[in-house]
Design a protein around this motif. Structure first.
Motif, PDB file in Angstrom:
ATOM      1  N   PRO A  68      -0.211   4.501   0.176  1.00 47.28           N
ATOM      2  CA  PRO A  68      -0.910   5.780   0.020  1.00 47.28           C
ATOM      3  C   PRO A  68      -0.478   6.826   1.045  1.00 47.28           C
TER       4      PRO A  68
ATOM      5  N   GLY B 258     -10.156   6.049  -2.807  1.00 44.36           N
ATOM      6  CA  GLY B 258      -9.074   6.936  -2.379  1.00 44.36           C
ATOM      7  C   GLY B 258      -9.565   8.337  -2.094  1.00 44.36           C
TER       8      GLY B 258
ATOM      9  N   LEU C 116      -6.000   3.632  -6.281  1.00 45.77           N
ATOM     10  CA  LEU C 116      -6.489   4.325  -5.089  1.00 45.77           C
ATOM     11  C   LEU C 116      -5.764   5.643  -4.879  1.00 45.77           C
ATOM     12  N   MET C 117      -4.457   5.653  -5.181  1.00 45.14           N
ATOM     13  CA  MET C 117      -3.670   6.861  -4.942  1.00 45.14           C
ATOM     14  C   MET C 117      -3.976   7.982  -5.922  1.00 45.14           C
TER      15      MET C 117
END
Length: 780
Positions: free
Chosen positions: A363, A669, A732-733
């Motif tokens: 990330p 995220g 998450l990104m």
């Protein structure tokens, strides 16, 4: 398959095979409180409780340790120091011997465990800890990455990725931009904190119940600490209340201390720290300072990039080497750089040793890539989405990564194109521009960001898994594998694989606790590889048993092997059918082995770190997110109005589980990039060590409109289990879209003429300061 067989398959479907939306196996237990976590286990008579004594300086020599009052305190049974470790006083996962179980002679961060109190009750242990008198000769401490500087001490060897001639390409480019971005860390904030419960056995044996993502590593660390062979230590994990990488290596210390105390006192010992101590003493997501320079042309095509990723690693290496490596692996995100150089700087600081966190450095690498896109877009007065599409990976000459792996499965253009249409990006962009033109206070922002994430452990040897499958005489199945369940649904997915292979209902498959006593030498449940590795290992074990059953049935029913067909709940042998359980009973009577150990290792991958070349990833997972926000420019406060996500998971093993992972990953995220701020004071004390000061997203922070869709056309080009793709880390990104939507809203204050250079986390305070910079620059 004949027409007759196809009709039979259509008539009866098994309940719970792959590609069906099965609920999480423990979902109802989570809701009702029936799920048994380690702290819910009945305590045997004589159970003791441990508490850690933590250092009160960030760096210095221990000049005195008076623990007499601690030992004399009510309920205290023993006090342990480094001298009481019978084996090796080290829990370094990389073998660098730089991370003691208990500090010896010196301390290197505020909150480092120095001693452990063992008492009859947890409260007695906690109270006794406060009576210690430890004195230090303080030494200068390096707390922040910026304090370490470019020539700071490294905790492990850096990495350089290079392709082409980046410096020359940037110098020759029509346009150039240089800048720096700070990306903050993140606490794992799992619902269940760190915990270990050790039960001594006879001889040298000990059983440890540990909330860990890596039972085999805990086994090895406990064995080393006790000075015994690994076979004397059994580690068991039924479930965790969240992990996110925080229980990949951080569990080692708690398990080792509990085991040492248990064997020393010959009594069960439990160690469960308070949330404050947990947050203070355990590692977090690495925060980074990213220096970048980019050269590009007037049309927005990137010609060359040069990155330096400096990370606050803490006092020891832990997993900082591979974390910072993976940051470089993802400095491209979904973009092709004709010329690129990327360098890592894993810096020593007198803070807790940072560790794995969902995405494992990826990330942070991607955020650097997206900052470059913003810089180019604002410099040219273009929509950032246009610049993103301009620089996507393509085919032939535009498909080589900075680490020289060819991108063979690229679907990012299709994912982005479909999301752009379904989210009505162009229409909403025009509507937002019109809104902002007539709204002096509240500004709206919109951003669509892609994700390309590599799947595999970058340490090649970790890409292996084992599984154990037993079939009992009543047709029920016992399943065990090396993967751990931390709420992500791994257990049910692997059980679905087994049910599908045998063509039995999923309730006939017993999911059992992960234990080193059944499946040895397993890798951590991490790197998004839990289903890929353990699903394939379980499938391998199941197919071994099926092959034996086919051999037996062919002989028993006197038909060719190719006429043995597993149908829902039954097996056909020629023109005869027999219930699955009945076949198993007959096979047992014929002495057919009904148990198998399965194994799987990921093919094709290889990596030469010294050369910075190889194929570290088996495949890539792709997704995209479109976020819309509204920002109050007088306070910096903001709301996420709408988010649309399109993510591909290949042929999903379980769409319901995968959608839940995407939703949860996105919110986590988003929290990392907006509200979750870690703050250390000048003395190296973590100020944000509790829910009162550390702000994870609440239910009220979720997008008002939240649309999540799986790309139903996707199929993994590689032969993974059911052609599925990993879904643990990539989502998450997707949260980057919120950061860039905030950037877009802030930029509107100055007519989108200047890149806001919004650092993360983009707290309301940072957003407000960025708005003021925009106003000052615009002369407002």
């Amino acid at each position: 398959m004949t027409k007759h067989e196809a009709l039979d398959l259509a008539k009866a479907k098994i309940v719970g095979g792959v590609a069906t939306d099965q609920k999480h196996d423990s979902a109802h237990k989570h809701v009702t409180g029936e799920a048994i976590y380690i702290d819910d286990m009945p305590e045997p008579a004589g159970t003791l409780h441990a508490c850690l004594g933590l250092s009160e300086v960030a760096h210095g020599k221990i000049t005195g340790m008076d623990l007499s009052r601690v030992r004399a305190a009510s309920g205290v049974v023993a006090v342990l120091t480094a001298e009481d470790v019978p084996g090796v006083n080290d829990i370094s996962p990389t073998g660098l011997h730089d991370e003691p179980i208990l500090a010896s002679g010196k301390v290197q961060f505020f909150g480092q465990p120095v001693f452990a109190v063992i008492a009859e009750t947890r409260e007695a242990a906690r109270r006794a800890c406060r009576l210690a008198r430890v004195t230090y000769a303080e030494e200068p401490a390096v707390i922040d990455i910026a304090d370490a500087g470019p020539s700071g001490t490294l905790v492990t060897a850096p990495l350089t990725l290079s392709r082409g001639e980046a410096v020359k390409a940037i110098a020759a480019a029509p346009r150039r931009i240089k800048g720096q971005m700070r990306v903050g860390g993140q606490d794992h904030f799992y619902l269940e904190g760190q915990i270990a419960f050790a039960l001594p056995g006879e001889d040298r044996d000990v059983t440890v119940y540990s909330s860990t993502q890596h039972p085999s590593e805990v086994q090895h660390m406990v064995a080393h600490a006790l000075g015994v062979a690994s076979h004397a230590v059994t580690v068991e994990v039924r479930r965790m209340g969240g992990g996110f990488g925080g229980k990949e290596t951080q569990s080692n210390q708690f398990a080792a201390i509990a085991a040492i105390a248990a064997k020393r006192l010959n009594r069960p010992v439990k160690l469960r720290p308070d949330r404050d101590d947990d947050m203070t003493a355990t590692g977090k997501r690495h925060d980074f300072l990213i220096d970048y320079e980019v050269g590009f042309d007037d049309d927005g095509a990137i010609l060359g990039v040069d990155f330096t990723y400096a990370a606050r690693c803490g006092f020891s290496a832990d997993l900082s080497g591979p974390v910072t490596d993976r940051a470089l692996f993802h400095c491209d995100n979904a973009y092709f750089y004709p010329h690129v150089r990327a360098v890592s700087a894993p810096l020593y600081t007198n803070t807790v040793s940072n560790t794995a966190f969902r995405g494992f450095g990826g990330p942070q690498g991607m955020v650097g890539a997206e900052r470059i896109i913003d810089e180019v877009a604002f410099a040219l007065g273009r929509d950032p989405l246009d610049i993103r599409k301009k620089n996507f990976y393509g085919t032939d000459t535009r498909n080589l990564t900075p680490y020289h792996q060819t991108v063979e499965d690229n679907v990012v253009e299709r994912v982005v194109s479909e999301l752009e249409a379904s989210a009505a990006y162009a229409e909403r962009r025009r509507a937002i521009d019109a809104f902002n033109a007539n709204s002096p206070i509240v500004k709206r922002g919109l951003a669509l960001t892609p994700v390309k994430f590599g799947i595999s452990f970058t340490a090649t040897h970790f890409n292996q898994a084992g599984a154990l499958v037993h079939v009992y005489t009543d047709g029920s199945v016992h399943l065990n594998h090396g993967g751990t369940e931390m709420g992500q649904g791994l257990y049910v997915k692997v059980a679905q694989v087994v049910a599908e292979e045998f063509q039995i209902d999923i309730d006939q498959v017993k999911i059992t606790a992960t234990t080193t006593g059944k499946v040895p030498n397993t890798s951590a449940t991490a790197a998004s590889s839990g289903s890929d590795l353990n699903g394939m290992a379980a499938q391998n074990a199941t197919r071994q048993i099926k092959a034996r059953l086919v051999d037996f049935a062919a002989g028993h029913f006197e038909v060719p092997k190719d006429q043995i067909l597993f149908l829902p709940g039954r097996v056909r042998a020629g023109n005869q059918e027999i219930p699955f359980a009945e076949l198993i009973g007959k096979a047992y009577m014929a002495r057919v082995q009904l148990s198998a150990a399965g194994f799987y290792k990921t093919p094709k991958i290889h990596w030469d770190r010294d050369k910075g070349r190889g194929r570290p990833f088996y495949y890539f997972a792709y997704g995209a997110s479109c976020a819309e926000v509204s920002v109050d420019t007088l306070t910096g406060e903001y709301m996420v109005e709408r988010v649309d996500i399109l993510h591909e998971t290949g042929r999903s093993l379980n769409r319901a589980i995968d959608i839940g992972q995407i939703e949860g990953g996105f919110v986590q995220g988003m929290g990392w990039l907006t509200t979750e701020e870690l703050v250390w004071d000048g003395k190296g004390r973590l100020a944000t060590h509790a829910p009162s000061t550390y702000k994870i997203p609440l239910a009220s922070d979720r997008p008002k409109i939240f649309n999540v869709t799986l790309a139903d056309w996707a199929e993994n080009a590689e032969p993974t289990v059911n052609r599925s793709k990993a879904v643990g880390e990539p989502p998450l990104m997707l949260g980057m879209s919120v950061l860039h939507a905030l950037s877009d809203a802030v930029a509107s204050v100055a007519g989108h003429r200047v890149c806001p250079r919004l650092d993360a986390p983009a707290t309301p305070e940072r957003v407000l300061m960025a708005v003021e910079r925009m106003r000052a620059g615009a002369g407002a």
